[in-house]
Design a protein around this motif. Structure first.
Motif, short mmCIF file in Angstrom:
data_model
loop_
_atom_site.label_atom_id
_atom_site.label_comp_id
_atom_site.label_asym_id
_atom_site.label_seq_id
_atom_site.Cartn_x
_atom_site.Cartn_y
_atom_site.Cartn_z
N CYS A 75 -5.03 6.28 0.25
CA CYS A 75 -4.22 5.06 0.34
C CYS A 75 -4.49 4.20 -0.89
O CYS A 75 -5.64 3.83 -1.16
CB CYS A 75 -4.53 4.29 1.61
SG CYS A 75 -3.53 2.79 1.79
N VAL B 36 0.85 -1.19 0.00
CA VAL B 36 0.00 0.00 0.00
C VAL B 36 0.88 1.24 0.00
O VAL B 36 2.00 1.23 0.54
CB VAL B 36 -0.96 0.03 1.21
CG1 VAL B 36 -1.90 -1.16 1.17
CG2 VAL B 36 -0.21 0.06 2.53
N HIS B 37 0.38 2.30 -0.61
CA HIS B 37 1.10 3.57 -0.68
C HIS B 37 0.18 4.68 -0.22
O HIS B 37 -0.93 4.83 -0.74
CB HIS B 37 1.58 3.84 -2.11
CG HIS B 37 2.17 5.20 -2.30
ND1 HIS B 37 3.42 5.55 -1.83
CD2 HIS B 37 1.67 6.32 -2.90
CE1 HIS B 37 3.68 6.81 -2.14
NE2 HIS B 37 2.63 7.30 -2.79
N SER B 38 0.63 5.44 0.76
CA SER B 38 -0.18 6.55 1.29
C SER B 38 0.34 7.88 0.79
O SER B 38 1.55 8.11 0.72
CB SER B 38 -0.16 6.54 2.83
OG SER B 38 -0.74 5.35 3.33
N THR C 254 6.34 2.29 0.09
CA THR C 254 5.14 1.51 0.29
C THR C 254 5.28 0.72 1.60
O THR C 254 6.40 0.59 2.13
CB THR C 254 4.87 0.53 -0.86
OG1 THR C 254 5.89 -0.50 -0.86
CG2 THR C 254 4.89 1.24 -2.21
N CYS D 102 -8.91 -0.51 4.57
CA CYS D 102 -8.02 -1.50 3.96
C CYS D 102 -8.34 -2.90 4.48
O CYS D 102 -8.46 -3.85 3.70
CB CYS D 102 -6.56 -1.16 4.23
SG CYS D 102 -5.93 0.29 3.36
N TYR E 295 -9.56 -6.26 2.49
CA TYR E 295 -8.85 -7.54 2.49
C TYR E 295 -9.80 -8.68 2.86
O TYR E 295 -9.75 -9.77 2.29
CB TYR E 295 -7.69 -7.53 3.49
CG TYR E 295 -6.64 -6.47 3.25
CD1 TYR E 295 -6.49 -5.86 2.01
CD2 TYR E 295 -5.80 -6.06 4.29
CE1 TYR E 295 -5.53 -4.88 1.81
CE2 TYR E 295 -4.85 -5.08 4.10
CZ TYR E 295 -4.72 -4.49 2.85
OH TYR E 295 -3.77 -3.53 2.66
N ARG F 243 -0.32 -2.66 5.57
CA ARG F 243 -0.80 -1.64 6.50
C ARG F 243 -0.38 -0.24 6.07
O ARG F 243 0.80 -0.01 5.78
CB ARG F 243 -0.25 -1.91 7.91
CG ARG F 243 -0.98 -3.02 8.62
CD ARG F 243 -0.24 -3.49 9.84
NE ARG F 243 0.37 -2.42 10.62
CZ ARG F 243 1.32 -2.64 11.53
NH1 ARG F 243 1.78 -3.86 11.74
NH2 ARG F 243 1.80 -1.64 12.21
N PRO F 244 -1.30 0.73 6.05
CA PRO F 244 -0.93 2.11 5.71
C PRO F 244 -0.25 2.79 6.89
O PRO F 244 -0.81 3.65 7.56
CB PRO F 244 -2.27 2.76 5.36
CG PRO F 244 -3.28 1.96 6.11
CD PRO F 244 -2.75 0.56 6.21
N VAL G 264 -2.40 -0.40 -9.61
CA VAL G 264 -3.29 -0.01 -8.50
C VAL G 264 -4.62 -0.73 -8.65
O VAL G 264 -5.28 -0.65 -9.69
CB VAL G 264 -3.48 1.51 -8.45
CG1 VAL G 264 -4.50 1.86 -7.36
CG2 VAL G 264 -2.16 2.22 -8.18
N ILE H 215 -4.00 0.67 -2.82
CA ILE H 215 -3.74 -0.75 -2.62
C ILE H 215 -3.29 -1.33 -3.95
O ILE H 215 -4.03 -1.29 -4.94
CB ILE H 215 -5.00 -1.47 -2.11
CG1 ILE H 215 -5.47 -0.85 -0.78
CG2 ILE H 215 -4.75 -2.96 -1.95
CD1 ILE H 215 -6.80 -1.39 -0.29
N THR I 249 -7.09 2.78 7.65
CA THR I 249 -6.63 1.43 7.95
C THR I 249 -7.80 0.46 8.00
O THR I 249 -7.74 -0.65 7.46
CB THR I 249 -5.86 1.40 9.29
OG1 THR I 249 -4.73 2.26 9.19
CG2 THR I 249 -5.40 0.00 9.62
#
Length: 260
Positions: free
Chosen positions: A86, A28-30, A61, A250, A254, A65-66, A203, A88, A247
């Motif tokens: 965020c 993940v990338h915030s 990344t 995310c 999942y 978890r962010p 993404v 994913i 969070t």
């Protein structure tokens, strides 16, 4: 070689002995809404100059978890500019990795973890094999399961040889309960990437402020078949106050995808 790459390889070898935990989790990338909108227009996440690995441009990344909190010091605002986004990435992500660490390197560089380290320990002592199996090996070694890792709950039953100094320091760090400096950055597995990441190729979903769902940004995400995961926006909140909501979004995603 960057000066931060120099270090002992005890932890690297120790983690490499473990089998990767399953299920596999996405990277993940915030970032924030302003920066992401620019990236979406360009088509890529671009590496940016790094304050820790000075002289390099990197994309940061985290595994599952962010952990990175954009705009931590920004004041409460009613504008959308600084609100967190965020991204994913797809589980099939296959670009080269630059480095992996078991924690946020920026927090290490700012001495947030010093209570748990020997004063001669350097960042390079915690560098791990730059391979997509490595995060799963870290989870097996220190958390026991992907679910535990996602909830920042280490496996406290594991005992480490006294000579495994770095492993013992990390185990103490992720089990810390007495300091607000030990937020999710202390146990979030960081993966550095040195090349641009194509948004359309890699993404899969985007956690975004609800204000962007019916907007040009939302339209662009739908055209790229990127799933939109909105969170509610409230007036006069600090941007970093949304990170627990991000969070949760995310983790819910999942679970829907069968990763939990």
């Amino acid at each position: 070689m960057h000066p931060h790459d120099k270090g002992k390889d005890r932890l690297r070898k120790f983690v490499a002995r473990s089998e990767p935990a399953h299920p596999k989790l996405p990277l993940v990338h915030s970032t924030d809404a302003y920066t992401f909108t620019d990236a979406l227009e360009d088509g890529n996440l671009e590496p940016r100059d790094c304050d820790v690995f000075i002289g390099e441009a990197l994309i940061y990344t985290f595994y599952g978890r962010p952990s990175y909190r954009p705009n931590m010091n920004e004041s409460a605002t009613s504008l959308d500019h600084y609100l967190p986004v965020c991204l994913i990435l797809k589980l099939s992500f296959a670009q080269d990795l630059k480095r992996i660490f078991p924690f946020d390197t920026g927090a290490f560089a700012n001495d947030y973890y010093s209570t748990f380290m020997h004063r001669r320990m350097g960042l390079g002592d915690f560098a791990l094999e730059a391979d997509l199996d490595t995060p799963g090996r870290v989870i097996t070694t220190f958390f026991g399961s992907a679910r535990n890792y996602l909830h920042a709950a280490p496996d406290t039953k594991t005992q480490f040889d006294p000579a495994q100094f770095e492993a013992r320091s990390y185990a103490a760090l992720i089990d810390a309960k007495n300091s607000n400096a030990m937020d999710s950055r202390g146990s979030g597995i960081e993966i550095q990437i040195a090349d641009p990441i194509s948004i359309s190729n890699w993404v899969e979903a985007a956690v975004v402020p609800s204000t962007f769902v019916q907007s040009e940004t939302g339209d662009a995400l739908r055209r790229l078949n990127i799933e939109i995961l909105p969170y509610n926006v409230h007036s006069r909140m600090k941007p970093n106050e949304y990170m627990s909501t991000v969070t949760d979004a995310c983790l819910t995603y999942y679970a829907q995808k069968g990763m939990l």
